[in-house]
Design a protein around this motif. Sequence first.
Motif, short mmCIF file in Angstrom:
data_model
loop_
_atom_site.label_atom_id
_atom_site.label_comp_id
_atom_site.label_asym_id
_atom_site.label_seq_id
_atom_site.Cartn_x
_atom_site.Cartn_y
_atom_site.Cartn_z
N GLU A 171 -55.85 20.78 -9.25
CA GLU A 171 -56.41 21.71 -8.27
C GLU A 171 -57.19 22.82 -8.96
N GLU A 172 -56.66 23.32 -10.04
CA GLU A 172 -57.36 24.36 -10.80
C GLU A 172 -58.68 23.82 -11.35
N TYR A 173 -58.67 22.59 -11.82
CA TYR A 173 -59.91 21.98 -12.34
C TYR A 173 -60.94 21.82 -11.22
N ARG A 174 -60.50 21.44 -10.03
CA ARG A 174 -61.44 21.28 -8.91
C ARG A 174 -62.09 22.61 -8.52
N GLN A 175 -61.39 23.71 -8.74
CA GLN A 175 -61.95 25.02 -8.41
C GLN A 175 -63.13 25.38 -9.31
N SER A 176 -63.22 24.76 -10.46
CA SER A 176 -64.32 25.10 -11.37
C SER A 176 -65.68 24.68 -10.79
N LYS A 207 -66.54 25.18 -7.77
CA LYS A 207 -66.96 26.24 -6.84
C LYS A 207 -67.80 27.29 -7.56
N LEU A 208 -67.68 27.36 -8.88
CA LEU A 208 -68.45 28.34 -9.65
C LEU A 208 -69.92 27.99 -9.70
N ASP A 245 -51.10 20.93 -9.80
CA ASP A 245 -51.62 22.29 -9.98
C ASP A 245 -52.80 22.29 -10.95
N ARG A 267 -64.62 27.10 -17.63
CA ARG A 267 -64.70 25.63 -17.57
C ARG A 267 -63.93 24.99 -18.71
N ARG A 322 -60.16 25.24 -18.10
CA ARG A 322 -59.72 24.32 -17.05
C ARG A 322 -59.72 22.88 -17.54
#
Length: 87
Positions: A78-83, A85-86, A75, A52, A55
């Motif tokens: 998008e990588e920050y939005r994936q956090s 999902k954790l 990019d 976290r 990101r």
Amino acid sequence: MAYTACPAPASREPRQNTQRTLSAVGTFLRPAHLVASLNTLSDRYARFVAIRRQRRDLLAMTDAQLLDIGLTRADAEEEYRQSFKLL
């Protein structure tokens, strides 16, 4: 009426089940098992926090810094939005 020294089969069954249950609980509550479980949990939490933080740092970079490492603002977002999902 005849008396025997052996208990009735029905009276032995609950005692065996109780011993199995206590055995399973005893296995779970072993100090080594608890320590290993706590270590695993703390390692996962530390990894989650580190990801976290990385990101967030990526998102805080300027466009020029992102271009230096070969990423665009999209990019990074998008990588920050994936956090999320954790969780």
